[in-house]
Write an enzyme that holds these catalytic residues in place. Structure first.
Site, PDB file in Angstrom:
ATOM      1  N   GLU A  60      54.744  32.574  45.842  1.00 24.05           N
ATOM      2  CA  GLU A  60      55.938  32.903  45.038  1.00 24.05           C
ATOM      3  C   GLU A  60      55.941  34.409  44.869  1.00 24.05           C
ATOM      4  OE1 GLU A  60      58.477  31.186  43.517  1.00 24.05           O
ATOM      5  OE2 GLU A  60      57.818  29.638  44.894  1.00 24.05           O
ATOM      6  N   PRO A  93      43.962  34.810  36.138  1.00 24.08           N
ATOM      7  CA  PRO A  93      45.090  35.640  35.693  1.00 24.08           C
ATOM      8  C   PRO A  93      44.961  37.075  36.197  1.00 24.08           C
ATOM      9  CG  PRO A  93      43.523  35.331  33.897  1.00 24.08           C
ATOM     10  CD  PRO A  93      43.002  34.522  35.061  1.00 24.08           C
ATOM     11  N   SER A  94      46.052  37.827  36.066  1.00 27.61           N
ATOM     12  CA  SER A  94      46.027  39.250  36.416  1.00 27.61           C
ATOM     13  C   SER A  94      45.050  39.993  35.507  1.00 27.61           C
ATOM     14  CB  SER A  94      47.428  39.835  36.234  1.00 27.61           C
ATOM     15  OG  SER A  94      47.364  41.236  36.208  1.00 27.61           O
ATOM     16  N   CYS A 110      60.653  38.082  38.567  1.00 31.64           N
ATOM     17  CA  CYS A 110      60.873  38.002  40.023  1.00 31.64           C
ATOM     18  C   CYS A 110      62.337  37.763  40.335  1.00 31.64           C
ATOM     19  CB  CYS A 110      60.011  36.903  40.613  1.00 31.64           C
ATOM     20  SG  CYS A 110      60.238  35.298  39.829  1.00 31.64           S
ATOM     21  N   ALA A 127      53.375  42.303  49.121  1.00 33.42           N
ATOM     22  CA  ALA A 127      52.251  42.936  49.832  1.00 33.42           C
ATOM     23  C   ALA A 127      50.973  42.111  49.639  1.00 33.42           C
ATOM     24  CB  ALA A 127      52.056  44.355  49.320  1.00 33.42           C
ATOM     25  N   PRO A 187      50.412  36.651  38.210  1.00 32.05           N
ATOM     26  CA  PRO A 187      50.706  38.071  37.946  1.00 32.05           C
ATOM     27  C   PRO A 187      50.798  38.353  36.449  1.00 32.05           C
ATOM     28  CG  PRO A 187      52.747  36.927  38.423  1.00 32.05           C
ATOM     29  CD  PRO A 187      51.662  35.870  38.363  1.00 32.05           C
TER      30      PRO A 187
HETATM   31  P1  NAD Z   1      50.087  41.530  42.477  1.00 34.54           P
HETATM   32  O1  NAD Z   1      50.402  40.991  43.807  1.00 34.54           O
HETATM   33  O2  NAD Z   1      49.611  42.927  42.370  1.00 34.54           O
HETATM   34  O3  NAD Z   1      48.992  40.656  41.723  1.00 34.54           O
HETATM   35  C1  NAD Z   1      49.144  39.280  41.482  1.00 34.54           C
HETATM   36  C2  NAD Z   1      47.791  38.633  41.342  1.00 34.54           C
HETATM   37  O4  NAD Z   1      47.098  38.725  42.584  1.00 34.54           O
HETATM   38  C3  NAD Z   1      46.872  39.265  40.309  1.00 34.54           C
HETATM   39  O5  NAD Z   1      46.145  38.236  39.661  1.00 34.54           O
HETATM   40  C4  NAD Z   1      45.928  40.107  41.158  1.00 34.54           C
HETATM   41  O6  NAD Z   1      44.670  40.350  40.556  1.00 34.54           O
HETATM   42  C5  NAD Z   1      45.787  39.226  42.387  1.00 34.54           C
HETATM   43  N1  NAD Z   1      45.394  39.934  43.607  1.00 34.54           N
HETATM   44  C6  NAD Z   1      45.501  41.246  43.907  1.00 34.54           C
HETATM   45  N2  NAD Z   1      45.036  41.493  45.155  1.00 34.54           N
HETATM   46  C7  NAD Z   1      44.638  40.299  45.666  1.00 34.54           C
HETATM   47  C8  NAD Z   1      44.111  39.870  46.918  1.00 34.54           C
HETATM   48  N3  NAD Z   1      43.886  40.745  47.906  1.00 34.54           N
HETATM   49  N4  NAD Z   1      43.853  38.567  47.104  1.00 34.54           N
HETATM   50  C9  NAD Z   1      44.127  37.658  46.134  1.00 34.54           C
HETATM   51  N5  NAD Z   1      44.612  38.003  44.920  1.00 34.54           N
HETATM   52  C10 NAD Z   1      44.878  39.302  44.685  1.00 34.54           C
HETATM   53  O7  NAD Z   1      51.439  41.292  41.636  1.00 34.54           O
HETATM   54  P2  NAD Z   1      51.763  41.812  40.189  1.00 34.54           P
HETATM   55  O8  NAD Z   1      52.006  43.282  40.288  1.00 34.54           O
HETATM   56  O9  NAD Z   1      50.754  41.265  39.232  1.00 34.54           O
HETATM   57  O10 NAD Z   1      53.147  41.046  39.886  1.00 34.54           O
HETATM   58  C11 NAD Z   1      54.399  41.576  40.164  1.00 34.54           C
HETATM   59  C12 NAD Z   1      54.989  40.911  41.404  1.00 34.54           C
HETATM   60  O11 NAD Z   1      54.987  39.501  41.269  1.00 34.54           O
HETATM   61  C13 NAD Z   1      56.450  41.282  41.610  1.00 34.54           C
HETATM   62  O12 NAD Z   1      56.690  41.589  42.966  1.00 34.54           O
HETATM   63  C14 NAD Z   1      57.191  40.019  41.225  1.00 34.54           C
HETATM   64  O13 NAD Z   1      58.475  39.906  41.806  1.00 34.54           O
HETATM   65  C15 NAD Z   1      56.250  38.969  41.667  1.00 34.54           C
HETATM   66  N6  NAD Z   1      56.525  37.692  40.979  1.00 34.54           N
HETATM   67  C16 NAD Z   1      57.039  36.633  41.674  1.00 34.54           C
HETATM   68  C17 NAD Z   1      57.370  35.447  41.023  1.00 34.54           C
HETATM   69  C18 NAD Z   1      57.971  34.264  41.750  1.00 34.54           C
HETATM   70  O14 NAD Z   1      57.971  33.168  41.181  1.00 34.54           O
HETATM   71  N7  NAD Z   1      58.488  34.408  42.941  1.00 34.54           N
HETATM   72  C19 NAD Z   1      57.151  35.342  39.664  1.00 34.54           C
HETATM   73  C20 NAD Z   1      56.644  36.434  38.980  1.00 34.54           C
HETATM   74  C21 NAD Z   1      56.320  37.599  39.657  1.00 34.54           C
END
Ligand code: NAD
Length: 472
Positions: free
Chosen positions: A245, A173-174, A279, A226, A147
């Site tokens: 995660e 990466p994001s 997170c 989600a 993310p």
């Molecule tokens: P996100 O779920 O929108 O995106 C995360 C990653 O997934 C990005 O690289 C994105 O391009 C990719 N992605 C998006 N759709 C996808 C799909 N259908 N299939 C596979 N990959 C896909 O999350 P975000 O907005 O980048 O990050 C914020 C979230 O991450 C928050 O909810 C936060 O709590 C969580 N987070 C959790 C941890 C942990 O260790 N538990 C750590 C950091 C962040």
């Protein structure tokens, strides 16, 4: 030497690769595009996966200590390039540059820490009739999807785990924060055999291609709940191993016997570091009625001390929200909180187009209000009153999230007993947001699946294989 200027290219099979497709990267402190990078699609992914598969036999044949030596060189390279990497990370992610330096340093120490963990094959039985052995075998090629909140740290843990256990990796990466990871790809290119690690920037759809790819054996996903559910559904088609995660809605329960000023400082930091985009940030505070007013006053005082601004300004203690979508979401939750409770805003928002939100202490909300029930991922947090500890525990657990939580008290035994009743992967006492390479971390309930770090985390990159021999 790493610098800010383009090109930002993919790493595929040991080569830096440009593409005609591009991602625009916005500096969240200004709201303006400041760089463009290469963006991978399906064909780049296929090439990277094929390269990783070719590199796999030789990589997994190395001893664990040979692989650990490569990871140590990677950690040293992160340290050597810490300053330019930190500045780039702040430019794309927004956090104060001191926190970016900490993130790079932590990525380095975490990577080395992971290689100090041993996963040993074990003889289960060896008698006159039988020999039974449990062996841990690399899964193959790991896809690592990260993310935008801590792109370096959240790539380093899975990457070191995958490599150390004999797997090859593709990192995605994001699309909001691809640049530092691509620069790290340039460093890895000098340190590892071609194909062992490939770095592919790309949009969300590239993540979907990774999870569906038949030649990827494992997905390590860090992101929202989600998306995590979509990842798991997609991995089901090939029964890929998956570590998730995900998000959290961490509660901190404050008992009446604390030193209020001291706890307020620590809670404020745990709720607002990286502008709350963590997170395991503190996202709800439950304070006993006898200290409620004093704690709120102390938290507001901390909020007023904060300096909101561009993370590259050394005076800044709180940077912007990382992207417009998240900025709008936190504004929406804050507006909802304003309609139902009382807001005390701290530091002034700087002028200009950046995505700044002042640290805000919110009182007077109920459990069903959105800022309490949802993960805000921003520096706006509710403080809730309780009189009966049973009620506080029940409210803390009344959520589908289960990442972590904390209990604050001078009475360590009582606090530990309350912590044990929190339905979370990690329950801290008198601290929050503390992790280590040898301690498992991950979510209960919908906050995740599996654990990172520790032997448990490494085993998630390995297939247990039993050899069973009938003697004589
Ligand atoms: P996100 O779920 O929108 O995106 C995360 C990653 O997934 C990005 O690289 C994105 O391009 C990719 N992605 C998006 N759709 C996808 C799909 N259908 N299939 C596979 N990959 C896909 O999350 P975000 O907005 O980048 O990050 C914020 C979230 O991450 C928050 O909810 C936060 O709590 C969580 N987070 C959790 C941890 C942990 O260790 N538990 C750590 C950091 C962040």
């Amino acid at each position: 030497m790493i610098d800010f200027s383009a090109p930002y290219r993919l790493l595929i099979d040991g080569q830096l690769v440009d593409t005609t497709a591009r991602l625009d990267v916005v500096n969240p402190a200004t709201g303006v595009v400041f760089a463009r990078c290469a963006a991978a699609g399906g064909s780049e992914l296929d090439t990277a996966v094929a390269a990783a598969r070719r590199a796999l036999p030789a990589w997994k044949k190395l001893s664990a200590s040979e692989r650990a030596a490569c990871i140590a060189r990677f950690a040293a390279a992160l340290e050597a390039h810490k300053e330019p990497l930190a500045r780039l990370l702040t430019a794309e992610q927004g956090k104060p540059v001191g926190q970016s330096r900490d993130e790079i340093a932590r990525a380095a120490s975490l990577s080395v820490g992971i290689t100090r963990i041993e996963v040993r094959d074990e003889v289960i039985l060896d008698n006159a009739e039988r020999f039974i052995e449990l062996r841990w075998q690399p899964l193959g090629v790991a896809g690592i999807i990260t993310p935008w909140n801590a792109p370096v740290n959240l790539a380093a843990g899975p990457l070191a785990s995958a490599l150390y256990t004999g797997n090859c990796a593709i990192i995605k990466p994001s699309p909001f924060t691809p640049l530092t990871t691509l620069r790290i790809g340039e460093l890895l290119r000098e340190l590892l055999p071609a194909g062992v690690v490939n770095v592919l920037a790309g949009g969300d759809e590239l993540g979907g291609l990774l999870t569906a790819h038949a030649d990827i054996d494992k997905i390590s996903f860090t992101g929202s709940v989600a998306t995590g559910k979509k990842v798991m559904a997609s991995c089901a088609a090939t029964l890929k191993r998956v570590t998730l995660e995900l998000g959290g809605n961490d509660a901190a329960i404050v008992l009446p016997d604390v030193d209020v000023a001291d706890v307020a400082k620590k809670l404020f930091f745990a709720a607002t570091v990286n502008s709350g985009q963590v997170c395991m940030a503190v996202k709800r505070i439950y304070a006993h009625a006898s200290i409620y007013e004093a704690l709120c006053t102390a938290l507001v005082a901390e909020a007023k001390k904060a300096r909101l601004g561009d993370g590259l300004d050394p005076a800044t203690t709180l940077g912007p929200i990382q992207n417009r979508r998240q900025f709008e979401r936190v504004c929406e939750l804050r507006d909802d909180a304003r309609a139902h409770g009382h807001l005390e805003e701290g530091a002034q928002r700087p002028a200009g187009g950046g995505y700044f939100i002042a640290p805000t202490v919110v009182t007077g909300l109920a459990e069903q209000d959105r800022l309490v029930a949802e993960e805000q991922f921003g520096p706006v947090f509710p403080v809730l009153r309780y009189t009966d500890i049973e009620d506080a525990i029940q409210r803390a657990n009344h959520t589908r999230y289960g990442l972590s939580g904390s209990v604050w008290s001078r009475d360590l035994e009582r606090a530990r007993a309350i912590a044990a009743r929190l339905e979370v992967g990690t329950a801290w006492v008198n601290q929050h947001r503390i992790t280590a390479a040898d301690v498992p971390f991950g979510g209960a309930k919908e906050s995740g699946l599996g654990r990172v770090y520790s032997r448990l985390g490494l085993q998630a990159y390995l297939e247990p294989q039993v050899i069973s021999v009938l003697k004589g």
